[in-house]
Design a protein around this motif. Structure first.
Motif, PDB file in Angstrom:
ATOM      1  N   PRO A 153       0.790  -1.236   0.000  1.00 46.82           N
ATOM      2  CA  PRO A 153       0.000   0.000   0.000  1.00 46.82           C
ATOM      3  C   PRO A 153       0.821   1.284   0.000  1.00 46.82           C
ATOM      4  O   PRO A 153       0.271   2.369  -0.146  1.00 46.82           O
ATOM      5  N   ASN A 154       2.134   1.172   0.177  1.00 48.83           N
ATOM      6  CA  ASN A 154       2.953   2.381   0.344  1.00 48.83           C
ATOM      7  C   ASN A 154       3.558   2.840  -0.983  1.00 48.83           C
ATOM      8  O   ASN A 154       3.409   2.194  -2.011  1.00 48.83           O
ATOM      9  N   GLY A 155       4.262   3.959  -0.925  1.00 47.95           N
ATOM     10  CA  GLY A 155       4.986   4.427  -2.099  1.00 47.95           C
ATOM     11  C   GLY A 155       4.055   4.962  -3.172  1.00 47.95           C
ATOM     12  O   GLY A 155       2.889   5.269  -2.943  1.00 47.95           O
ATOM     13  N   PHE A 156       4.593   5.046  -4.393  1.00 50.14           N
ATOM     14  CA  PHE A 156       3.839   5.570  -5.525  1.00 50.14           C
ATOM     15  C   PHE A 156       4.518   5.092  -6.794  1.00 50.14           C
ATOM     16  O   PHE A 156       5.555   4.435  -6.755  1.00 50.14           O
ATOM     17  N   GLY A 157       3.923   5.416  -7.941  1.00 46.96           N
ATOM     18  CA  GLY A 157       4.537   5.014  -9.207  1.00 46.96           C
ATOM     19  C   GLY A 157       4.597   3.496  -9.345  1.00 46.96           C
ATOM     20  O   GLY A 157       3.613   2.782  -9.113  1.00 46.96           O
ATOM     21  N   TYR A 158       5.777   3.003  -9.690  1.00 46.16           N
ATOM     22  CA  TYR A 158       5.954   1.568  -9.935  1.00 46.16           C
ATOM     23  C   TYR A 158       6.344   0.798  -8.667  1.00 46.16           C
ATOM     24  O   TYR A 158       6.651  -0.394  -8.742  1.00 46.16           O
ATOM     25  N   GLU A 176       5.889  -2.261  -0.002  1.00 45.56           N
ATOM     26  CA  GLU A 176       5.675  -2.941   1.280  1.00 45.56           C
ATOM     27  C   GLU A 176       6.706  -2.522   2.322  1.00 45.56           C
ATOM     28  O   GLU A 176       6.665  -2.982   3.462  1.00 45.56           O
ATOM     29  N   LEU A 177       7.645  -1.643   1.930  1.00 36.84           N
ATOM     30  CA  LEU A 177       8.659  -1.156   2.864  1.00 36.84           C
ATOM     31  C   LEU A 177       8.129   0.051   3.633  1.00 36.84           C
ATOM     32  O   LEU A 177       7.272   0.786   3.142  1.00 36.84           O
ATOM     33  N   THR A 178       8.655   0.276   4.837  1.00 36.03           N
ATOM     34  CA  THR A 178       8.316   1.503   5.556  1.00 36.03           C
ATOM     35  C   THR A 178       9.044   2.662   4.877  1.00 36.03           C
ATOM     36  O   THR A 178      10.038   2.452   4.160  1.00 36.03           O
ATOM     37  N   PRO A 179       8.579   3.891   5.074  1.00 33.08           N
ATOM     38  CA  PRO A 179       9.282   5.032   4.482  1.00 33.08           C
ATOM     39  C   PRO A 179      10.756   5.077   4.862  1.00 33.08           C
ATOM     40  O   PRO A 179      11.621   5.386   4.031  1.00 33.08           O
ATOM     41  N   GLU A 180      11.056   4.732   6.116  1.00 36.55           N
ATOM     42  CA  GLU A 180      12.450   4.773   6.573  1.00 36.55           C
ATOM     43  C   GLU A 180      13.287   3.694   5.887  1.00 36.55           C
ATOM     44  O   GLU A 180      14.436   3.937   5.506  1.00 36.55           O
TER      45      GLU A 180
END
Length: 206
Positions: A153-158, A176-180
């Motif tokens: 659910p995180n991030g954007f684009g590809y 699926e990674l945290t922002p950090e």
């Protein structure tokens, strides 16, 4: 307080730069986005490389505002597509910034490509242009592979289609990674980290 303009309206990119600045312990630097300055005509990004497009955006920002300007041009380079979408990543499906359509088209183009040939890299070129004409351009790459369906659910684009090779990512997609976690591994994180000395110097000028 020194100001630097990030030539983007993407709040996630602004937050990413703020996290890099904070992690480096840089104080006295206010980061503005395009929504924080009077609107100006943005030049077409018609460069043949990520670096050229980042410079187009950064130079345009300096000319319009008189502020130091940082711009990023990034995208995904897929081995089986001879490095495409590349600089066309944001408008791969024909509509600029339509993440869902871009991802759907990329999946369709790779539908017959076996897993072992789905290698790809996220690429980011960041340009920092100062009002005195000083220009710094850096590049970061993040190797991985293209998944067969969107995940996370995180991030954007590809991000939902990209599975990084890095061991700390442990088979997850970039989304699926945290922002950090993403900051410490990603193409843009690697590029921005190279600009920390220049940003620190900018902050020190007050």
């Amino acid at each position: 307080m020194s100001k630097v303009l990030l030539a983007s309206r993407n709040r996630k990119k602004l937050a990413e730069l703020q996290r890099v600045v904070d992690a480096a312990g840089i104080t006295g630097l206010q980061i503005l986005g395009l929504d924080d300055v009077p609107e100006y005509p943005e030049e077409p990004e018609d460069g043949a490389t990520f670096e050229e497009n980042a410079l187009i955006k950064a130079r345009s920002g300096v000319r319009a505002t008189g502020l130091p300007c940082l711009a990023d041009d990034s995208g995904i380079s897929v081995d089986a597509l001879n490095g495409m979408p590349g600089v066309l990543s944001a408008r791969w499906s024909g509509r600029h910034g339509d993440d869902h359509a871009n991802n759907a088209l990329l999946l369709a183009q790779l539908s017959d490509t076996p897993d072992e040939r789905r290698g790809a890299a996220f690429v980011s070129a960041c340009a920092l242009v100062l009002p005195d004409g000083t220009e710094t351009v850096v590049r970061g790459e993040w190797r991985g592979r293209v998944l067969r369906a969107e995940r996370g659910p995180n991030g954007f684009g590809y991000d939902p289609l990209f599975a990084p090779d890095d061991e700390p990512a442990a088979g997850r997609s970039s989304a699926e990674l945290t922002p950090e976690e993403k900051d410490s591994l990603s193409h843009r994180g690697k590029a921005l980290a190279q600009l920390v000395p220049a940003l620190r110097e900018l902050a020190a000028r007050g």
